[in-house]
Design a protein around this motif. Structure first.
Motif, short mmCIF file in Angstrom:
data_model
loop_
_atom_site.label_atom_id
_atom_site.label_comp_id
_atom_site.label_asym_id
_atom_site.label_seq_id
_atom_site.Cartn_x
_atom_site.Cartn_y
_atom_site.Cartn_z
N HIS A 37 -9.02 -93.82 23.37
CA HIS A 37 -10.23 -93.28 22.74
C HIS A 37 -11.43 -93.43 23.67
N GLY A 38 -12.18 -92.35 23.81
CA GLY A 38 -13.37 -92.38 24.66
C GLY A 38 -13.11 -92.03 26.10
N TRP A 39 -11.85 -91.90 26.48
CA TRP A 39 -11.51 -91.51 27.84
C TRP A 39 -11.43 -89.98 27.92
N ARG A 40 -11.62 -89.44 29.12
CA ARG A 40 -11.53 -88.00 29.31
C ARG A 40 -10.21 -87.64 29.97
N ALA A 41 -9.47 -86.76 29.34
CA ALA A 41 -8.23 -86.25 29.91
C ALA A 41 -8.53 -84.96 30.67
N ILE A 42 -8.18 -84.94 31.95
CA ILE A 42 -8.37 -83.76 32.79
C ILE A 42 -7.00 -83.17 33.07
N VAL A 43 -6.67 -82.09 32.38
CA VAL A 43 -5.39 -81.42 32.58
C VAL A 43 -5.58 -80.35 33.65
N VAL A 44 -4.87 -80.49 34.76
CA VAL A 44 -5.00 -79.55 35.87
C VAL A 44 -3.83 -78.57 35.78
N ASP A 45 -4.14 -77.35 35.37
CA ASP A 45 -3.12 -76.32 35.22
C ASP A 45 -2.81 -75.73 36.59
N ASN A 46 -1.56 -75.92 37.03
CA ASN A 46 -1.17 -75.51 38.38
C ASN A 46 -0.30 -74.26 38.37
N GLY A 47 -0.64 -73.34 37.47
CA GLY A 47 0.09 -72.07 37.41
C GLY A 47 1.03 -71.96 36.24
N SER A 48 0.73 -72.63 35.15
CA SER A 48 1.61 -72.59 33.97
C SER A 48 1.69 -71.19 33.37
N THR A 49 2.86 -70.88 32.82
CA THR A 49 3.05 -69.59 32.15
C THR A 49 3.42 -69.77 30.69
N ASP A 50 3.39 -71.01 30.21
CA ASP A 50 3.81 -71.29 28.83
C ASP A 50 2.65 -71.61 27.90
N GLY A 51 1.43 -71.33 28.35
CA GLY A 51 0.27 -71.60 27.50
C GLY A 51 -0.20 -73.03 27.53
N SER A 52 0.20 -73.79 28.54
CA SER A 52 -0.19 -75.20 28.62
C SER A 52 -1.71 -75.38 28.58
N ALA A 53 -2.43 -74.53 29.30
CA ALA A 53 -3.89 -74.67 29.36
C ALA A 53 -4.51 -74.51 27.98
N ASP A 54 -4.03 -73.55 27.21
CA ASP A 54 -4.57 -73.33 25.87
C ASP A 54 -4.25 -74.51 24.95
N VAL A 55 -3.04 -75.04 25.07
CA VAL A 55 -2.66 -76.20 24.26
C VAL A 55 -3.56 -77.38 24.60
N ALA A 56 -3.75 -77.64 25.87
CA ALA A 56 -4.58 -78.77 26.29
C ALA A 56 -6.01 -78.61 25.82
N ARG A 57 -6.53 -77.42 25.95
CA ARG A 57 -7.92 -77.16 25.54
C ARG A 57 -8.08 -77.33 24.04
N SER A 58 -7.10 -76.88 23.28
CA SER A 58 -7.18 -76.98 21.82
C SER A 58 -7.12 -78.43 21.35
N LEU A 59 -6.58 -79.30 22.20
CA LEU A 59 -6.46 -80.72 21.86
C LEU A 59 -7.60 -81.56 22.44
N GLY A 60 -8.61 -80.89 22.99
CA GLY A 60 -9.82 -81.58 23.44
C GLY A 60 -9.84 -82.00 24.89
N ALA A 61 -8.83 -81.63 25.67
CA ALA A 61 -8.80 -82.00 27.09
C ALA A 61 -9.70 -81.08 27.90
N THR A 62 -10.20 -81.60 29.00
CA THR A 62 -10.87 -80.76 29.99
C THR A 62 -9.79 -80.08 30.82
N VAL A 63 -9.85 -78.77 30.94
CA VAL A 63 -8.83 -78.03 31.68
C VAL A 63 -9.42 -77.51 32.99
N VAL A 64 -8.74 -77.84 34.08
CA VAL A 64 -9.12 -77.35 35.41
C VAL A 64 -7.97 -76.48 35.91
N ARG A 65 -8.28 -75.31 36.38
CA ARG A 65 -7.24 -74.43 36.93
C ARG A 65 -7.20 -74.60 38.45
N GLU A 66 -6.02 -74.87 38.97
CA GLU A 66 -5.81 -75.00 40.41
C GLU A 66 -4.75 -73.98 40.83
#
Length: 243
Positions: A37-66
């Motif tokens: 709690h209180g920590w920031r999760a930075i999910v770095v999407d490295n070319g996912s095709t399964d909607g990982s970025a959308d899932v991460a964003r919907s769960l409150g993570a910061t999403v970075v595309r690489e």
């Protein structure tokens, strides 16, 4: 050390957690639910095709595309996006528990270590394939020869001060990134230690060490890191001057 329990209340420490991601939509809900709690999760999407970025964003993570493919590319993009004093790294395939990381950061803040790695302890026979484990053992021995560090694992779960890591100037953008981090930290005189963490069967198919070929590519990248010259010593300087 074999105490796996998250012994430290998350409120006592803060960090950003970098989660390199390639098609981990299935595992992300469970992983992100374990972020302190209180920590920031930075999910770095490295070319996912399964909607990982959308899932991460919907769960409150910061999403970075690489877009540049490679484990090191994803990790470094997350490092550059991090802002907290401490930065942690963790796979987001469900094999490692982010809830353990406050204990890592507490040890850094207490001055016990500068770079703390999680030594993976498999919880079942299938959690860590034999070929991946063999490659890790071989690399650990080569690392000991190169740096003197007596580590047993070069696993992806780790914690370090962000500024100290940036100062190392890591350049590998493939599978050698985790090893380069350790080698350069040792060369810089940082204290590198490890602590036991449970290693669970991953969710979904491994992108790196799930096959012999993937393990071979990872070992190849890491061996290239170990072939890089170490720091110059006074004897090296004297030898060059006498030529």
């Amino acid at each position: 050390m074999t105490d796996y329990a998250p012994a430290d209340p998350p409120a006592l420490v803060r960090a950003d957690i970098v989660l390199p991601c390639l098609d981990e939509a299935e595992a992300l809900p469970r992983v992100l639910a374990r972020v302190p709690h209180g920590w920031r999760a930075i999910v770095v999407d490295n070319g996912s095709t399964d909607g990982s970025a959308d899932v991460a964003r919907s769960l409150g993570a910061t999403v970075v595309r690489e877009p540049r493919r490679g484990f090191g590319s994803a990790c470094h993009a997350g490092l550059l996006a991090a802002e907290a004093e401490y930065v942690c790294f963790c796979d987001c395939d469900g094999s490692l528990d982010p809830a353990l990381l406050p204990g890592f950061v507490r040890r850094l803040a207490g001055g016990e270590s500068d770079l703390l790695l999680g030594r993976r302890r498999p919880t079942s026979r299938g959690a860590w394939p034999l070929h991946a484990r063999a490659g890790n053992i071989a690399l650990s021995r080569m690392l000991r020869h190169r740096t003197g560090l007596r580590l047993h694992d070069l696993g992806p779960m780790r914690a370090v001060r962000r500024e100290a890591l940036l100062a190392l100037g890591l350049t590998d953008r493939r599978s050698g990134y985790p090893l380069e981090m350790v080698v350069r930290a040792a060369d810089a005189g940082l204290r590198v230690d490890e602590t036991d963490v449970p290693y669970l069967p991953r969710t979904g198919k491994s992108k790196v060490t799930g096959t012999w070929l993937g393990t071979w590519h990872a070992v190849r990248d890491m061996r290239a890191v170990l072939r890089q010259p170490g720091p110059r010593t006074p004897s090296d300087v004297r030898a060059e001057a006498s030529r």
